[in-house]
Scaffold this active site. Sequence first.
Site, mmCIF file in Angstrom:
data_model
loop_
_atom_site.group_PDB
_atom_site.id
_atom_site.type_symbol
_atom_site.label_atom_id
_atom_site.label_comp_id
_atom_site.label_asym_id
_atom_site.label_seq_id
_atom_site.Cartn_x
_atom_site.Cartn_y
_atom_site.Cartn_z
ATOM 1 N N GLU A 95 -11.937 0.567 -1.484
ATOM 2 C CA GLU A 95 -10.814 -0.394 -1.501
ATOM 3 C C GLU A 95 -10.853 -1.254 -2.763
ATOM 4 O OE1 GLU A 95 -10.801 -2.801 2.006
ATOM 5 O OE2 GLU A 95 -9.051 -3.948 1.406
ATOM 6 N N ASP A 143 -5.728 -11.909 -0.037
ATOM 7 C CA ASP A 143 -6.039 -12.728 1.131
ATOM 8 C C ASP A 143 -6.892 -13.976 0.878
ATOM 9 O OD1 ASP A 143 -5.101 -10.197 1.675
ATOM 10 O OD2 ASP A 143 -6.152 -10.027 3.571
ATOM 11 N N ASP A 188 0.847 -1.200 0.000
ATOM 12 C CA ASP A 188 0.000 0.000 0.000
ATOM 13 C C ASP A 188 0.881 1.247 0.000
ATOM 14 O OD1 ASP A 188 -1.502 -2.245 1.391
ATOM 15 O OD2 ASP A 188 -3.125 -0.790 1.190
HETATM 16 C C1 GLC Z 1 -6.052 -6.389 2.556
HETATM 17 C C2 GLC Z 1 -5.548 -6.664 1.131
HETATM 18 C C3 GLC Z 1 -4.045 -6.401 1.061
HETATM 19 C C4 GLC Z 1 -3.776 -4.965 1.524
HETATM 20 C C5 GLC Z 1 -4.376 -4.704 2.904
HETATM 21 C C6 GLC Z 1 -4.303 -3.239 3.312
HETATM 22 O O1 GLC Z 1 -5.507 -7.275 3.472
HETATM 23 O O2 GLC Z 1 -5.825 -7.985 0.753
HETATM 24 O O3 GLC Z 1 -3.580 -6.586 -0.243
HETATM 25 O O4 GLC Z 1 -2.408 -4.710 1.534
HETATM 26 O O5 GLC Z 1 -5.737 -5.073 2.922
HETATM 27 O O6 GLC Z 1 -4.886 -2.433 2.331
#
Ligand code: GLC
Length: 425
Positions: free
Chosen positions: A390, A158, A34
């Site tokens: 998101e 995830d 991120d």
């Molecule tokens: C979730 C996503 C991951 C990301 C995180 C924070 O866990 O799957 O890719 O880095 O959120 O945004």
Amino acid sequence: MSLTQTAIDILARNDRGGFTIPTAGLYPYQWNWDSAFVALGIATYDMDRAWTEITSLLEGQWPDGMIPSIIFRSDDPDYFPGPSRWGKTPGPIPSTGISQPPVLATIIRKLTQTCTPLDQTRRAQVFDAVFKWHKWWHDTRTVDGVVATVHPWETGRDNCPEWNIGLKAMQVAADLEPYTRMDNKHVHPSFRPSQEQYDKYLTIVQFGDSIGWDQRRLTVEGPFLMADPNLHFVLLRADKDLSAIAASLGKPQAILDQIDAWVAKGDAATDTIWNPDLEAFTARDLRSGRFSTGFSNCSALCFYADSGSPEQRAKTLDHMSRIATNVGFMLPSWDPNAPDFEAQRYWCGPLWPQMNYMTALGLSEQGQADMAARVQNDLCRAIEKSGFWECFNPLTGEGCVGNNFSWTAAVWLSWQHENKLKGAA
Ligand code: GLC
């Protein structure tokens, strides 16, 4: 207010002083990839602050070179699993015990592409840390020549159905410590991973803690071991960018040779994740050799990594054309024609801004302008329709999970900036 101003405001509101959280509530810490995307967005209006985003991420690097997926600079009772659940980790700041897709070198190269003296100073400042992280992936997470992952969270995707084979093959620890999920309190459970998946995620965490986060043992002996097209293609692309950075800095031949060897190894491993039945790049369980069963939004990253044969790339585009007729908004994280597709459940269907960014970049670099435009425009349309979520439902463009999201704002800003530059040229 313009969407561009809204995006800047979101990044300012998510700024926690030198690092940026993905969104308040659900994700209250610094996340690895991120932050790399955030730097890309902030760089469009404040290069110094963008650079701080990168150096603050590197502050969490472990002595073995690993850069963790989350850096816990505080302990927020509203987040689980927080620092106490990960146990004693060897880094300078409490963190998770796994990493995330290494997009950083690619973004550093982009941010310093003009190679002014200041750019070169910045490149030199971070080169050793990034090189050490890449070495960690190659030495510690590689099995039989292909980069592997020990945890679905490490892939950044995830609960993608890609992981079902690996998760089915493992057992929930009989002595799994009880826990209370917090993610379901922030957003509706229909967006989030199932309880059985969560138990397995925590089983892997408990195993890592039990071996003192010895990363090679975690790779070789851990409960889960899969190859992932996201990690594979992102690392391969990043190795190529690191090679260019090393050359621009006049690094010794031994360093250049080492990076070239990683690139050669990566290009050779691309065939390992080619699923011949599906004719697509998919995840693969490295213990059983079995492939996952769907085209995902990482399958097309072969363009981004400039890897794979012309035939493999053509088949990849065929899949994309087929999927494009089935959804309103490209590119879904899981094939709508595959089992387990769910339009709004996280990585089981929604489109993800950072993935569209990489996919569109790769396609346009490799001469696939039409598909690149579709992938880019569809994300912009989703943002215009719903805001800076998101991720988005690929059928309707509605926003899913967290709102006021940093990487969504960052990708928007980066594309707007590029358009402006193109317009001025
Ligand atoms: C979730 C996503 C991951 C990301 C995180 C924070 O866990 O799957 O890719 O880095 O959120 O945004």
